[in-house]
Structure formats: C-alpha cells, structure tokens
Scaffold this active site. Structure first.
Site, mmCIF file in Angstrom:
data_model
loop_
_atom_site.group_PDB
_atom_site.id
_atom_site.type_symbol
_atom_site.label_atom_id
_atom_site.label_comp_id
_atom_site.label_asym_id
_atom_site.label_seq_id
_atom_site.Cartn_x
_atom_site.Cartn_y
_atom_site.Cartn_z
ATOM 1 N N HIS A 2 23.264 34.688 11.183
ATOM 2 C CA HIS A 2 23.983 33.429 10.986
ATOM 3 C C HIS A 2 25.147 33.372 11.961
ATOM 4 O O HIS A 2 25.980 34.283 12.017
ATOM 5 C CB HIS A 2 24.483 33.314 9.551
ATOM 6 C CG HIS A 2 25.330 32.097 9.318
ATOM 7 N ND1 HIS A 2 24.850 30.816 9.507
ATOM 8 C CD2 HIS A 2 26.635 31.958 8.938
ATOM 9 C CE1 HIS A 2 25.811 29.944 9.243
ATOM 10 N NE2 HIS A 2 26.895 30.614 8.903
ATOM 11 N N ASP B 197 32.551 27.503 9.966
ATOM 12 C CA ASP B 197 31.235 27.906 9.480
ATOM 13 C C ASP B 197 30.505 26.677 8.964
ATOM 14 O O ASP B 197 31.009 25.970 8.079
ATOM 15 C CB ASP B 197 31.367 28.953 8.376
ATOM 16 C CG ASP B 197 30.029 29.567 8.004
ATOM 17 O OD1 ASP B 197 28.999 29.098 8.511
ATOM 18 O OD2 ASP B 197 30.011 30.521 7.204
ATOM 19 N N CYS C 206 22.625 26.815 12.863
ATOM 20 C CA CYS C 206 23.970 27.385 12.800
ATOM 21 C C CYS C 206 24.529 27.633 14.197
ATOM 22 O O CYS C 206 25.712 27.394 14.458
ATOM 23 C CB CYS C 206 23.961 28.671 11.983
ATOM 24 S SG CYS C 206 22.746 29.893 12.543
#
Length: 638
Positions: free
Chosen positions: A440, A494, A544
């Site tokens: 990620h 994020d 991501c």
C-alpha cells in the site's frame, strides 16, 4: 431446595457450579459454600435459623448511630449481600485481532495443485492450513520456517492476462520436509479477490522479521510463482522422469485440458482480449514446434498420459513448462526509457514496468520513482527557488530506515546515514517521503523543520545546543497550541485513511538523530508533531500509488496552500464544500493514461537522442582513424 452439602455430594455437581452467576462467594472450601437461592430469596439480608433470631447489622437512615449487638446474639458466619446491591463490573478492554481467516479455493504443495478448498488462519507466529475435508490434518507453518512470502494480485499485459489472487510461500530448504508432503519448498493458495482485505490483514498480522514480503515485478515472475516446481534434480532423460511422476501422483498437469488455454482464476475475466492472445500463442507454437526440446517432450508426455480427473482445472496450462515458453516468448524485458537522459541516478523503465499502469494494477517502485524524479526536474525549470527548498527521497529510503540487521535490530538512522552526506535537510522546507507498507502506497511530507534550527549565530559556536535555550514555546504550550502552516510537522497523506503512528515515530526519531549528528542540536520529540491529512479516498484497492503521486504533484504546485488547508481548522471548514475541486479529483481518473502518454513521449525522445549520440560517436571514430593514418612509426635508435 437442597442443602449445599447434599448438592456437593452429588457426583454431577461441583463447587464451582454452586457459585452464583455474578461472582464468587467468600470461602475456599466446599464447606463454606452457600446454597444457591432464587433472586427473590436474595433480597433477604441473611439466612435465618429457628434457634437464633437474625440480627440486622445495616445502618438505619433515621438512626444517627449503629445499633449495638448483644453478646449472646452473634451474627451468622457469612452474611449474604442483597441481590440489588450486587453489581457486576466488566471493564471494557480494547479488542485486538489475534487471528485472521482467509478462505482459499485451491491450494498447492508437494509440487502439485490441490483442488480441495480450505482456510488459512494467520496469527503472529504461524500460519495454519486447514481443509474443509476434516480427514486432512492441519498444517502448521511457523514464521521461523518461512523464507519468503509473495502476494499475487493478478497480472495483465500484452501477452498475459490473469486476475489470479494468491499467496505464495517459500520455505527454508532445511525445514521444508517438516511441513509439506513431498520435496517442494513452495506452497501456493488461491483465494477469491473479494477477500483481498482479509489477505491484507493476515499478512500484516504476521511477524515479518524472519522472512521477506514481496510481490511479483514482471509477468515472468508472476507465472513462475503460480507454477509449483519440484526441487529435485531432473536427470538427463526428462521423458522418463515425467512418466514416473505422472504414474505415481494424481497431478492436475495430467488432466484433460485444452491444448492452448489462458490463465484463469476463480472469477471470470475479460474474454475479449483472449482472442488476440490466443492467436499469438498459436503462431508462436507453430514456430517453436519445429525445435524439439526437453520441455516440449515433457509437455507431450503430459498430454499423452492424461487420465480422467479434474477437467475444470484452470491452471494446468499456466503450470505446464511448455506454456511458460509460449506465453512469454514475446514478452522479453527491454528498456524503453532512461530518465533523465544523462547524468547520475537515472531511472530505467522497461516494457513490463509500463504494464503496471493498466487499470487494476499496482504501481511498482520504478514508476513511482520515475514520476517523482520527473516532477522534481520540472520544478527545477519552472520554480528553482521551491526546488531548492524541496528534497524528495526515493522509494527505498523508508524501507531501508525500517529494515532490520542480522541481529533483528532495526537499522534506523545508521542504515541511511550516508544518504544525506551532500544534502542538508535542515535547510530544506519540504521533505517528501514515499512509503510502501504491505503493498500500500502512501505519502509522508515533513514541513518547516528549518524553523527548528537556532537563528543566533553565537549559539552555533557552542559544542552542544539544546533547544530549550532557544526561544521556543514550552512543551505544554506546544501541545495546546494549534498547528499552523508554519509549524514543524509530519503530514501523512493516505488514500485509505489508515493511521500510521509507527511511520510518524520512525521519521521523528530519524530527524532527531539527524539533527544531533549533522548540527549537534538536541531536539525533542514534541517539537515535531504528526498529523493525518484529510484527503480523497480511493474507490478500489489498486489506485493507492496513483493517489500518492497525485498528492505530490498537487503539493508541489501550491505547497503553502495545501499545508494551510490541512492544518488550519478555519480553512478546513470553509473549504469543505470545495473539497473535490481543491484536490482536483478529475485528474486522478485519467492519470494512468497520462503517465502512459508521458512515458511514450519521453521514450521517443530518448531513442532519438541515443541515435544522435551514436551518429556523433561514429563520426568521431572515423576522424580518429583518419588522423591515425597520418602518424608514422619512428624506428628506435640506440
């Protein structure tokens, strides 16, 4: 109602079963037990006996003092509390996830696939493999025996398209016979893509200090990980070896399958792209069939000795050695771009890296490092002052910072000490750190650490500088003060809104040690605060990296505005309505195509630049040869 002694004499009863449901009574022996009474009987203060009347010991509300008890009237040995006064205290404890279950559709060990489904149970110290067939014993895989764990989440390029989701485990050779049946050190488990979050949580739960967690970087590696190969040495006669293996084992390699089929998964994939791929495979097979090899002989033996079995196995062609050659014959890894065209620390991009920009694919470190380098070079031409105040680490920095040595200790600052020999981080205003954890991507931006350095030049001459002597707010005031756009801070961006306290601590410790080693300044952990920014959230599990690159690009355009919108509460409230416009969400949807076009455009420029350099070098060589013809060899005289 029975007496307590009679109840204890009963074989079916026990002392613990006589205890009330709201807690244990006083007394450790069975003789001290009090018989169970109904809730109505518990309203009484004590158990009375006919010989001695009960004496109330509770304090009356009207009486100012407690009543005296006569000497000949003694209270019973154990006084029962009333039912309404008994409370059960059950403190809330923070529940932590100890076990993560991941159902798999197919497994493989011992060198062959096993079509029986089951479940993987992840704990901190081991992985348990249990099948739905209860007759199969549970396989326990301690983390200490793992050598590598690879997470596969599909692959798609010009020649291979497969949405297979799997977990590939590689055991240590010296301990593999303790786990598997056979001589293979590889274990493979295919699961439904709908359970990708369970796979992520399970891999994150494991203690990763004893093994490496990776992902495939090319289509060839992706297919090799889906092919369970035996670790024995194959003799010179491969046909006899394959014949003996097929006879002794029930391998899905020997099942009746189409001669040319595409790699598949438990879920269907787009069949439109299969026609062009199928035609390529047939054409490559026609050209390769003229050359008999050991792999072709093994493939013919597998097809000729096929028996009735699981005809719905979708991975037989993928696992066969012959398909390895046909599927990847045209997918050779070639360099299509080197950026920058000249200079040091250039990044080479291959054709397999370009496939990571397809929809549904995860970006690898090459694509991320390339675009970060491109943005910085673009910033140097458009805004040199901002480029001078900005430093961008590559994707390997954080991985090196958090890695461990042979003794199991985290490297920390000593692992990346040489990375900043020519860079003064405390003269930079913005430091960008791309981070990849458990497949990620997210972003950490360190802001305004130049304000932590003392301004007075006299203080720089001291041997040791303590920040408390500089005019800085105290620790208590710093905690209460609100963050502003000029505050030293570490911002986390994020797209899945995860909390990264560990990353904040690692980066904060790195800055403290860097300040002490480079500047001989003692900083406090409270001087650098951490903050998780409110950013747009991704709608899938593969974008991501796209979001992280978009955050960097948007930050470099207007860094002060992004920091102010992130830290200032007043601006966060006013810009809540224009959130989508502020983050330019429309550009994220087309960013994969934009990156592909950018790489192709730069690739043509790079190739033309190489041609010009080769022509110029060739002309220089011809001139050197012409000049060499004019030279004469003089004889040596004594």
């Amino acid at each position: 109602m029975r007496d307590s002694k009679d109840a204890l004499d009963d074989k079916s009863g026990s002392f613990t079963s006589l205890l009330p449901p709201f807690g244990k009574q006083r007394g450790t022996s069975p003789n001290d037990a009090i018989p169970i009474k109904s809730p109505l009987e518990r309203l009484a203060n004590s158990v009375t006996s006919p010989e001695k009347p009960t004496v109330r010991t509770a304090i009356q509300k009207d009486s100012p003092r407690r009543k005296q008890i006569d000497d000949d009237q003694t209270p019973p040995k154990h006084l029962k509390r009333s039912f309404q006064n008994v409370t059960v205290v059950s403190p809330r404890k923070k529940k932590t996830i100890d076990v993560v279950e991941l159902p798999f559709t197919k497994g493989g060990y011992g060198g062959f696939y096993d079509p029986r489904p089951g479940c993987l149970k992840f704990t901190t110290h081991e992985i348990n493999v249990s099948y739905t067939d209860t007759s199969i014993p549970v396989i326990h895989i301690p983390v200490q025996l793992l050598k590598r764990c690879c997470w596969l989440q599909g692959w798609r390029d010009n020649l291979v398209e497969s949405p297979v989701h799997a977990i590939h485990l590689t055991l240590k050779n010296r301990d593999m016979k303790r786990i598997t049946i056979g001589d293979s050190a590889s274990l493979l488990f295919l699961y439904n893509p709908l359970h990708v979050e369970s796979a992520r949580a399970g891999l994150d739960l494991l203690d990763q200090s004893d093994f490496s967690l990776t992902s495939p970087s090319s289509a060839k590696e992706f297919k090799q990980l889906l092919t369970l190969k035996q670790s024995t040495i194959i003799p010179r006669t491969p046909q006899k070896t394959v014949r003996s293996i097929v006879k002794q084992t029930s391998s899905p390699h020997s099942s009746k399958m189409p001669k040319h089929s595409l790699p598949s998964s438990p879920t269907p994939f787009n069949s439109n792209s299969g026609d062009s791929l199928l035609s390529r495979i047939k054409n490559s097979n026609q050209s390769s069939s003229e050359r008999p090899t050991a792999n072709n002989g093994a493939q013919e033996q597998n097809q000729s000795s096929s028996s009735a079995g699981n005809t719905s196995n979708d991975f037989s062609t993928l696992c066969s050695q012959g398909s390895d050659k046909t599927l990847l014959s045209d997918a050779s890894c070639t360099t299509i771009l080197v950026y920058p065209f000249s200079g040091t620390n250039s990044i080479a991009i291959t054709n397999t890296d370009l496939t990571r920009l397809n929809e549904g694919e995860f970006l690898n470190d090459t694509i991320v490092d390339f675009y970060l380098r491109y943005l910085y070079c673009k910033l140097q031409t458009q805004n040199p002052s901002l480029a001078n105040d900005t430093h961008i680490f590559n994707t390997f920095f954080y991985n090196r910072l958090t890695s461990k040595d042979k003794d199991g200790k985290r490297l920390g600052h000593r692992g990346v000490r040489k990375w900043t020999q020519k860079v003064d981080l405390f003269h930079k205003k913005y430091i960008i750190v791309p981070i990849n954890e458990t497949f990620h991507w997210y972003l950490a931006i360190i802001c305004n650490i130049d304000r932590l350095m003392p301004v007075d030049t006299k203080l720089e001459e001291q041997d040791e500088i303590v920040m408390s002597s500089v005019e800085q707010p105290s620790a208590s005031k710093t905690r209460q003060a609100e963050l502003t756009s000029n505050s030293p801070a570490i911002l986390i961006f994020d797209s899945l809104a995860n909390l990264h306290k560990g990353a904040l601590n690692y980066l904060r410790e790195y800055l403290l040690e860097e300040a002490f080693e480079r500047k001989n300044v003692h900083l406090k952990s409270t001087d650098i605060r951490g903050f998780h920014a409110k950013v747009p959230q991704q709608s899938n599990f593969s974008d991501c990296g796209i979001y992280a690159l978009h955050f960097v690009e948007l930050f470099l355009e207007t860094p002060e505005q992004v920091i102010a919108n992130t830290l200032d509460k007043s601006l966060r409230r006013t810009d809540a309505k224009n959130f989508d416009q502020q983050w330019n969400l429309q550009k994220i949807n087309t960013m994969r195509c934009d990156l592909k076009g950018l790489i192709r455009r730069l690739s043509t420029e790079w190739s033309s630049n190489n041609e010009r350099q080769s022509l110029s070098s060739g002309s220089n060589d011809e001139e050197d040869k012409e000049n060499d013809d004019d030279l004469a060899i003089l004889p040596i005289t004594n």
